[in-house]
Write an enzyme that holds these catalytic residues in place. Structure first.
Site, PDB file in Angstrom:
ATOM      1  N   ASP A 260      67.015  16.843  56.713  1.00 52.71           N
ATOM      2  CA  ASP A 260      68.010  15.926  56.181  1.00 52.71           C
ATOM      3  C   ASP A 260      67.242  14.697  55.687  1.00 52.71           C
ATOM      4  OD1 ASP A 260      70.547  14.554  55.840  1.00 52.71           O
ATOM      5  OD2 ASP A 260      71.324  15.867  57.413  1.00 52.71           O
TER       6      ASP A 260
ATOM      7  N   ASP B  88      71.356  13.193  51.884  1.00 52.02           N
ATOM      8  CA  ASP B  88      72.562  12.533  52.368  1.00 52.02           C
ATOM      9  C   ASP B  88      73.195  11.674  51.267  1.00 52.02           C
ATOM     10  OD1 ASP B  88      74.075  12.012  54.914  1.00 52.02           O
ATOM     11  OD2 ASP B  88      73.538   9.928  54.460  1.00 52.02           O
TER      12      ASP B  88
ATOM     13  N   GLU C 201      74.289  16.254  49.191  1.00 45.65           N
ATOM     14  CA  GLU C 201      75.602  16.059  49.803  1.00 45.65           C
ATOM     15  C   GLU C 201      76.381  15.112  48.898  1.00 45.65           C
ATOM     16  OE1 GLU C 201      78.052  14.184  53.541  1.00 45.65           O
ATOM     17  OE2 GLU C 201      76.398  13.143  52.593  1.00 45.65           O
TER      18      GLU C 201
ATOM     19  N   HIS D 138      79.130  19.028  59.806  1.00 47.88           N
ATOM     20  CA  HIS D 138      79.225  18.184  60.998  1.00 47.88           C
ATOM     21  C   HIS D 138      80.156  16.996  60.807  1.00 47.88           C
ATOM     22  CE1 HIS D 138      76.458  16.423  58.248  1.00 47.88           C
ATOM     23  NE2 HIS D 138      76.399  15.304  58.944  1.00 47.88           N
ATOM     24  N   ASP D 139      80.821  16.915  59.662  1.00 48.22           N
ATOM     25  CA  ASP D 139      81.694  15.772  59.380  1.00 48.22           C
ATOM     26  C   ASP D 139      83.174  16.130  59.269  1.00 48.22           C
ATOM     27  OD1 ASP D 139      79.536  13.941  59.160  1.00 48.22           O
ATOM     28  OD2 ASP D 139      79.200  14.509  57.068  1.00 48.22           O
TER      29      ASP D 139
HETATM   30  C1  GLC Z   1      76.801  11.728  55.444  1.00 49.47           C
HETATM   31  C2  GLC Z   1      76.566  12.445  56.739  1.00 49.47           C
HETATM   32  C3  GLC Z   1      77.319  11.760  57.819  1.00 49.47           C
HETATM   33  C4  GLC Z   1      76.806  10.349  57.936  1.00 49.47           C
HETATM   34  C5  GLC Z   1      76.903   9.621  56.603  1.00 49.47           C
HETATM   35  C6  GLC Z   1      76.107   8.347  56.604  1.00 49.47           C
HETATM   36  O1  GLC Z   1      78.109  11.837  55.022  1.00 49.47           O
HETATM   37  O2  GLC Z   1      76.901  13.811  56.611  1.00 49.47           O
HETATM   38  O3  GLC Z   1      77.238  12.428  59.033  1.00 49.47           O
HETATM   39  O4  GLC Z   1      77.518   9.645  58.907  1.00 49.47           O
HETATM   40  O5  GLC Z   1      76.400  10.395  55.546  1.00 49.47           O
HETATM   41  O6  GLC Z   1      74.732   8.624  56.578  1.00 49.47           O
END
Ligand code: GLC
Ligand code: CA
Length: 505
Positions: free
Chosen positions: A79, A181, A244, A305-306
């Site tokens: 990540d 991210d 992402e 995971h979100d």
């Molecule tokens: C992304 C991640 C999440 C995190 C956010 C801030 O959306 O998937 O888990 O809290 O970014 O880094």
């Protein structure tokens, strides 16, 4: 899995479970951030990009894991969190030391507005204003997430250089790529204009969504940064970039880059975000396929995971359908740990909440702890996840919903996943074949595929009467499909059925 009894999963734990991942048929593993972090956002607040947090292990253990993964013919993705650092990162500590600090401009600083408040109306994803007051230097700094996660200023070439070096550090160690991210967040408006109100906002939504993100997200200049990242990836053989990106698919396509020189896979979250209705999903598949440029490789994501798990969104029966859809659609599928055994969201009591999102914006169901509970390996204490006390509570169904148990059960969702992945490997049509949808009703998706797939489906699922009747009505319409066989996925509320219809003798 937790290998040292502190209740938190770690690199040693992943290493012990590689046999399982290999059996399941996983090609590549993406692990969420493992770098040194104060853990304000569970690793997404990084204080050193080129080391491993002792909670998860050491650099030597990381190298050993990478060797093991490669030894099994699998890949490992890390990540990469470029949008923000931790407020304890030495860069930010330097930046906030004084207005004339060498790294002041590595972050985004603004004077208060004339009334003394934040410089504009920008909101933080995790609640409240996106501006945090820095008393010592008398300015605000911008944070798209927590105040402990100050945003880097990617317009600064020094930031670009330092952050691209981070990619090279891990690529040199041999990692196969990165999940980047919040890629769409990297660049912000230079005039700091107010974001306009969101006409589609409804109560119950995250307060962040009260405003559109016109001036904070998906600015055209982001693409220049994505291209820089891709250029670094291209310095190495056979590495990849996943983005992402939470954007409507129309805007997602830009992230493939001009002629495909952007992210290899801008995450396509439609299966996570859309209501679980066949008509909507079928339309989404069609829309996405139609939008993809010729050089773009599709991808589908079922969980992360979100966001709430598929079993909790659609039910246990539909989770099986979802598996079939995910693994028979064209393009790269992404699964989230535990979905393959049908784990569900675990209710978290108020005094057990860990997620800062839930703490800041409570009661709206936005907290992410329910999807981050320990993987359920077996029916022993702590589900075989830890010998200590797990950092989040364990699901109460772990005695039955666990890997050891479901491996024994021939028709379990776990074995369905296993067989689907095997099938996908054997059948190129599932990765590179054509897709054609045939409209047959409100609760169906029809995929045109080939003979062996159809055989697999009929072996895997005993067709019921409902399936037989749709076969009949579908046979005629499916003729337009032009393939040997047609597979049908029924997503009716009341039943789960599959059928395979010959369209050619
Ligand atoms: C992304 C991640 C999440 C995190 C956010 C801030 O959306 O998937 O888990 O809290 O970014 O880094
Ligand atoms: Ca541990």
């Amino acid at each position: 899995m937790d290998s040292n009894g502190d209740g938190i999963g770690d690199l040693g734990g992943i290493r012990r479970k590689l046999d399982y991942l290999q059996w399941l048929g996983v090609d590549a593993i993406w692990i969420s951030p493992i770098y040194p972090s104060p853990m304000a956002d569970f690793g997404y607040d990084i204080s050193n990009y080129t080391d491993i947090d002792p909670i998860f292990g050491t650099v030597a253990e990381f190298d050993a894991l990478l060797d093991d993964v490669h030894g099994r013919g699998m890949k490992l993705l890390l990540d990469y969190v470029p949008n923000h650092t931790s407020d304890r990162h030495p860069w930010f500590i330097d930046a906030r030391a004084s207005r004339s600090s060498q790294r002041r401009d590595w972050y985004i600083w603004r004077d208060p507005d004339p009334g003394g408040g934040p410089p504009n109306n920008w909101r933080a994803n995790f609640g409240g204003s996106a501006w945090a007051w820095d008393k010592k230097t008398g300015q605000y700094y911008y944070h798209a997430f927590l105040r402990e996660q100050p945003d880097l200023n990617w317009r600064n070439p020094q930031v670009q250089r330092a952050m691209l070096e981070v990619l090279r550090f891990w690529l040199d160690r041999g990692v196969d790529g990165f999940r980047v991210d919040v890629m769409h967040h990297l660049v912000k408006d230079t005039e700091f204009r107010d974001n306009p109100p969101n006409p589609d906002f409804r109560s119950g939504m995250s307060p962040y969504r009260e405003l559109l993100t016109t001036y904070t997200v998906d600015l055209p200049e982001v693409q220049e940064i994505v291209a820089m990242m891709r250029a670094v990836i291209e310095e190495y053989d056979d590495r990849m970039l996943v983005g992402e990106i939470y954007l409507p698919v129309e805007r997602l396509m830009a992230y493939y880059g001009a002629s495909g020189r952007g992210a290899h896979l801008p995450f396509n979250f439609q299966l996570i975000l859309l209501p679980w209705k066949a008509k909507e999903i079928a339309a989404a598949v069609g829309r996405y396929e139609a939008l993809l440029p010729s050089y773009a490789w599709p991808n589908w994501v079922l969980g992360n995971h979100d966001k709430p798990r598929i079993v909790s969104r659609a039910g246990a029966a539909q989770a099986r359908i979802a598996a079939m859809l995910l693994l028979t659609l064209r393009g790269t599928p992404t699964m989230y740990y535990g979905d393959e055994i049908g784990m569900r969201d675990v209710p978290i009591a108020p005094d057990q909440v860990q997620d800062p999102f839930e703490k800041n914006v409570p009661g709206l169901g936005l907290g992410r702890d329910p999807v981050r509970t320990p993987m359920q390996w077996s029916d022993v204490e702590s589900a075989g996840f830890t010998s200590g006390t797990s950092w989040l509570p364990l699901a109460d169904d772990f005695k039955t919903i666990n890997v050891a148990n479901l491996m024994q059960e021939r028709s379990s969702i776990l074995n369905l996943y296993h067989r689907l992945i095997q099938l996908r490997r054997k059948e190129p049509a599932l990765s590179v074949g054509d897709y054609a949808a045939v409209p047959v009703g409100n609760d169906l998706i029809v995929l045109c595929e080939n003979q062996r797939i159809a055989d697999f489906w009929s072996r895997s699922i005993s067709p019921d009467n409902h399936a037989a009747s749709i076969s009949a009505s579908c046979r005629r319409r499916a003729l337009s499909c032009g393939s040997q066989r047609t597979s049908i996925v029924s997503m009716s509320e009341s039943r789960t059925s599959f059928s395979c219809v010959p369209t050619k003798a």
